[in-house]
Design a protein around this motif. Structure first.
Motif, PDB file in Angstrom:
ATOM      1  N   THR A 220      10.470   9.058  -9.969  1.00 35.87           N
ATOM      2  CA  THR A 220       9.068   8.294 -10.319  1.00 35.87           C
ATOM      3  C   THR A 220       9.024   7.124  -9.950  1.00 35.87           C
ATOM      4  OG1 THR A 220       8.747   9.533 -12.628  1.00 35.87           O
ATOM      5  CG2 THR A 220       7.790   7.487 -12.484  1.00 35.87           C
ATOM      6  N   ILE A 221      10.192   6.232  -9.854  1.00 36.44           N
ATOM      7  CA  ILE A 221      10.210   4.994  -9.198  1.00 36.44           C
ATOM      8  C   ILE A 221       9.837   5.140  -7.657  1.00 36.44           C
ATOM      9  CG2 ILE A 221      11.586   2.938  -8.787  1.00 36.44           C
ATOM     10  CD1 ILE A 221      13.116   3.255 -11.525  1.00 36.44           C
ATOM     11  N   TYR A 222      10.664   6.006  -7.125  1.00 38.90           N
ATOM     12  CA  TYR A 222      10.842   6.172  -5.576  1.00 38.90           C
ATOM     13  C   TYR A 222       9.070   6.873  -5.109  1.00 38.90           C
ATOM     14  CZ  TYR A 222      15.707   5.026  -4.869  1.00 38.90           C
ATOM     15  OH  TYR A 222      16.982   4.611  -4.562  1.00 38.90           O
ATOM     16  N   ARG A 223       8.543   7.252  -6.166  1.00 39.01           N
ATOM     17  CA  ARG A 223       7.250   7.808  -5.816  1.00 39.01           C
ATOM     18  C   ARG A 223       6.127   6.736  -5.565  1.00 39.01           C
ATOM     19  NH1 ARG A 223       5.890  10.909 -10.452  1.00 39.01           N
ATOM     20  NH2 ARG A 223       7.358  12.395  -9.993  1.00 39.01           N
ATOM     21  N   TRP A 224       6.557   5.736  -6.473  1.00 39.47           N
ATOM     22  CA  TRP A 224       5.531   4.419  -6.368  1.00 39.47           C
ATOM     23  C   TRP A 224       5.932   3.298  -5.526  1.00 39.47           C
ATOM     24  CZ3 TRP A 224       5.368   5.161 -12.424  1.00 39.47           C
ATOM     25  CH2 TRP A 224       4.397   6.060 -12.633  1.00 39.47           C
ATOM     26  N   TRP A 225       7.360   3.339  -5.540  1.00 35.86           N
ATOM     27  CA  TRP A 225       7.955   1.871  -4.736  1.00 35.86           C
ATOM     28  C   TRP A 225       8.874   2.329  -3.660  1.00 35.86           C
ATOM     29  CZ3 TRP A 225       7.370   1.613 -10.094  1.00 35.86           C
ATOM     30  CH2 TRP A 225       6.366   0.437 -10.924  1.00 35.86           C
ATOM     31  N   PRO A 226       8.846   2.313  -2.513  1.00 32.73           N
ATOM     32  CA  PRO A 226       9.595   2.713  -1.559  1.00 32.73           C
ATOM     33  C   PRO A 226      11.080   1.969  -1.440  1.00 32.73           C
ATOM     34  CG  PRO A 226       8.003   1.283  -0.371  1.00 32.73           C
ATOM     35  CD  PRO A 226       7.781   1.361  -1.704  1.00 32.73           C
TER      36      PRO A 226
ATOM     37  N   ASP B 262       0.673  -1.095   0.016  1.00 29.55           N
ATOM     38  CA  ASP B 262      -0.074   0.142   0.011  1.00 29.55           C
ATOM     39  C   ASP B 262       0.727   1.322  -0.059  1.00 29.55           C
ATOM     40  OD1 ASP B 262      -2.496  -1.320  -0.017  1.00 29.55           O
ATOM     41  OD2 ASP B 262      -2.553  -1.212   2.207  1.00 29.55           O
ATOM     42  N   ASP B 263       2.068   1.219   0.566  1.00 28.96           N
ATOM     43  CA  ASP B 263       3.147   2.331   0.752  1.00 28.96           C
ATOM     44  C   ASP B 263       3.410   2.618  -0.760  1.00 28.96           C
ATOM     45  OD1 ASP B 263       2.952   2.721   3.403  1.00 28.96           O
ATOM     46  OD2 ASP B 263       3.944   1.009   3.520  1.00 28.96           O
ATOM     47  N   ALA B 264       3.571   1.880  -1.773  1.00 34.60           N
ATOM     48  CA  ALA B 264       3.892   2.037  -2.937  1.00 34.60           C
ATOM     49  C   ALA B 264       2.865   2.756  -4.044  1.00 34.60           C
ATOM     50  CB  ALA B 264       4.177   0.849  -3.851  1.00 34.60           C
ATOM     51  N   ARG B 265       1.851   3.238  -3.272  1.00 27.39           N
ATOM     52  CA  ARG B 265       0.755   3.761  -4.189  1.00 27.39           C
ATOM     53  C   ARG B 265       1.260   5.443  -4.452  1.00 27.39           C
ATOM     54  NH1 ARG B 265      -4.613   1.621  -1.134  1.00 27.39           N
ATOM     55  NH2 ARG B 265      -4.444  -0.515  -1.760  1.00 27.39           N
ATOM     56  N   PRO B 266       0.926   5.866  -5.476  1.00 33.73           N
ATOM     57  CA  PRO B 266       1.189   7.147  -6.056  1.00 33.73           C
ATOM     58  C   PRO B 266       0.513   8.118  -4.794  1.00 33.73           C
ATOM     59  CG  PRO B 266      -0.336   6.539  -7.563  1.00 33.73           C
ATOM     60  CD  PRO B 266       0.149   5.312  -6.844  1.00 33.73           C
TER      61      PRO B 266
ATOM     62  N   ILE C 261      17.335   0.866 -13.580  1.00 31.20           N
ATOM     63  CA  ILE C 261      15.885   0.536 -14.081  1.00 31.20           C
ATOM     64  C   ILE C 261      15.380   1.835 -14.468  1.00 31.20           C
ATOM     65  CG2 ILE C 261      13.523   0.020 -13.193  1.00 31.20           C
ATOM     66  CD1 ILE C 261      14.789  -1.357 -10.761  1.00 31.20           C
ATOM     67  N   ALA C 262      15.587   3.100 -14.074  1.00 32.01           N
ATOM     68  CA  ALA C 262      15.037   4.111 -14.570  1.00 32.01           C
ATOM     69  C   ALA C 262      15.612   4.551 -15.936  1.00 32.01           C
ATOM     70  CB  ALA C 262      15.487   5.509 -13.763  1.00 32.01           C
ATOM     71  N   ALA C 263      16.754   4.162 -16.270  1.00 30.88           N
ATOM     72  CA  ALA C 263      17.546   4.518 -17.458  1.00 30.88           C
ATOM     73  C   ALA C 263      16.751   3.722 -18.527  1.00 30.88           C
ATOM     74  CB  ALA C 263      18.963   4.607 -17.314  1.00 30.88           C
ATOM     75  N   ARG C 264      16.954   2.308 -18.218  1.00 26.35           N
ATOM     76  CA  ARG C 264      16.054   1.481 -19.110  1.00 26.35           C
ATOM     77  C   ARG C 264      14.815   1.777 -19.364  1.00 26.35           C
ATOM     78  NH1 ARG C 264      17.639  -4.109 -20.635  1.00 26.35           N
ATOM     79  NH2 ARG C 264      19.773  -3.384 -20.083  1.00 26.35           N
ATOM     80  N   ALA C 265      13.918   2.182 -18.377  1.00 28.45           N
ATOM     81  CA  ALA C 265      12.348   2.296 -18.522  1.00 28.45           C
ATOM     82  C   ALA C 265      12.340   3.669 -19.255  1.00 28.45           C
ATOM     83  CB  ALA C 265      11.830   2.185 -17.295  1.00 28.45           C
ATOM     84  N   GLY C 266      13.315   4.666 -19.275  1.00 25.61           N
ATOM     85  CA  GLY C 266      12.892   5.815 -19.750  1.00 25.61           C
ATOM     86  C   GLY C 266      12.333   6.803 -18.911  1.00 25.61           C
TER      87      GLY C 266
ATOM     88  N   ALA D 120       1.556   3.317 -18.586  1.00 20.29           N
ATOM     89  CA  ALA D 120       2.622   2.956 -19.455  1.00 20.29           C
ATOM     90  C   ALA D 120       4.149   2.993 -18.867  1.00 20.29           C
ATOM     91  CB  ALA D 120       2.642   3.669 -20.768  1.00 20.29           C
ATOM     92  N   SER D 121       4.279   4.092 -17.923  1.00 16.22           N
ATOM     93  CA  SER D 121       5.525   4.092 -17.259  1.00 16.22           C
ATOM     94  C   SER D 121       5.535   2.738 -16.192  1.00 16.22           C
ATOM     95  CB  SER D 121       5.575   5.367 -16.540  1.00 16.22           C
ATOM     96  OG  SER D 121       5.430   6.462 -17.366  1.00 16.22           O
ATOM     97  N   ARG D 122       4.512   2.523 -15.638  1.00 21.06           N
ATOM     98  CA  ARG D 122       4.691   1.599 -14.713  1.00 21.06           C
ATOM     99  C   ARG D 122       5.085   0.076 -15.476  1.00 21.06           C
ATOM    100  NH1 ARG D 122       1.786  -2.704 -12.028  1.00 21.06           N
ATOM    101  NH2 ARG D 122       0.347  -2.894 -13.692  1.00 21.06           N
TER     102      ARG D 122
END
Length: 212
Positions: free
Chosen positions: A61-67, A12-16, A51-56, A25-27
Motif C-alpha cells: 500500500t505504501i509503495y503504491r502511493w510513495w516510490p 506526481d509519481d506518488a499518486r495511486p 511504518i506499515a506495521a504501525r499504520a496497520g 484514512a490509510s494515508r
C-alpha cells in the motif's frame, strides 16, 4: 517491482494508479505513523515495514502511493500545518531587528526536540532522493533564502546595508549554520550563539555611513 525509472521521481509519481482509490484514512495513518517513528527511531532506522506495521497497512500500500522512504518522510513532515518556521523575514523595523527576529524563530525550531528530529529526517531523506531534495528546497530553503535576500535588498535601497554585498552568501551562512547544528547533533545551539553569528554577518553588511 518494475525497473526503476531513469528520470528523477516527483510527487506526481506518488499518486495511486488508476482504478485504485486512495484511502484517506490509510494515508493519514501512514503519515502519522511516519512522524511517530521519526521521533522514536530517527530516519536511519525508519523502514517501510515499520511504518506499515504501525499504520496497520501493507507495505505494498505504501509503495503504491510513495516510490521511496524519502518521499513518505517528506509528505509526513511537510503536510503538517506548521512543520517549521516557514515565514521569511518581516519588513517591520530595522533590518537588524527583522533579521534577528527571523533567525531566532528559525533557531527555536532547531532546539525543539520534535521539530529538529523532523528536520534531520527530511535532510537525510533529501541526501538520498533528488525528488525529496527538490521538495525540501522549494518548501523550506527557497522560501527562507528568497525572503531574506528581498529583505536585504530593501535595506540596501534604504541605505542600511551595502548594496554590493552578496546577500545570498549571508542567507546561506545563516541557514547552513543552523543545518550544521542540527545534523551534527550539536547541543550548544542557543539564541545567544545565533546572535554571535549575526553580529559578525550584520557588521559586514552595514553601509559605511551606518558604521559607528
Amino acid at each position: 517491482m518494475s525497473q526503476p525509472s531513469k528520470h528523477p521521481l516527483t510527487s506526481d509519481d506518488a499518486r495511486p494508479t488508476p482504478g485504485r482509490k486512495r484511502s484517506e484514512a490509510s494515508r493519514l495513518a501512514i503519515l502519522a505513523a511516519t512522524r511517530e517513528l521519526i521521533g522514536e527511531q530517527g530516519y536511519e532506522k525508519l523502514s517501510i515495514g515499520g511504518i506499515a506495521a504501525r499504520a496497520g497497512v501493507g507495505k505494498d500500500t505504501i509503495y503504491r502511493w510513495w516510490p521511496s522512504k524519502g518521499m513518505v518522510v517528506a509528505d509526513a513532515v511537510m503536510e503538517e500545518a506548521q512543520p517549521f518556521h516557514l515565514s521569511p523575514p518581516a519588513h517591520a523595523g530595522s533590518v537588524d531587528e527583522d533579521v534577528r527576529n527571523w533567525a531566532h524563530a528559525l533557531a527555536r525550531d532547531f532546539v525543539d526536540p520534535t521539530r529538529v528530529d523532523r528536520i534531520r529526517a527530511v535532510t537525510s531523506a533529501a541526501s538520498e532522493d533528488p525528488a525529496t531534495a527538490e521538495r525540501l528546497y522549494e518548501r523550506f530553503t527557497q522560501v527562507q533564502r528568497t525572503g531574506f535576500i528581498d529583505r536585504l535588498r530593501v535595506a540596501a535601497e534604504a541605505g542600511e546595508v551595502r548594496p554590493d554585498a552578496d546577500f545570498g552568501a549571508v542567507a546561506d551562512a545563516i541557514i547552513g549554520s543552523l543545518m550544521y547544528w542540527a545534523t551534527a547533533r550539536r547541543s550548544d545551539l542557543t539564541i545567544e550563539s545565533v546572535d554571535s553569528l549575526l553580529d559578525v554577518l550584520l557588521r559586514g553588511l552595514r553601509a559605511d555611513s551606518a558604521i559607528s
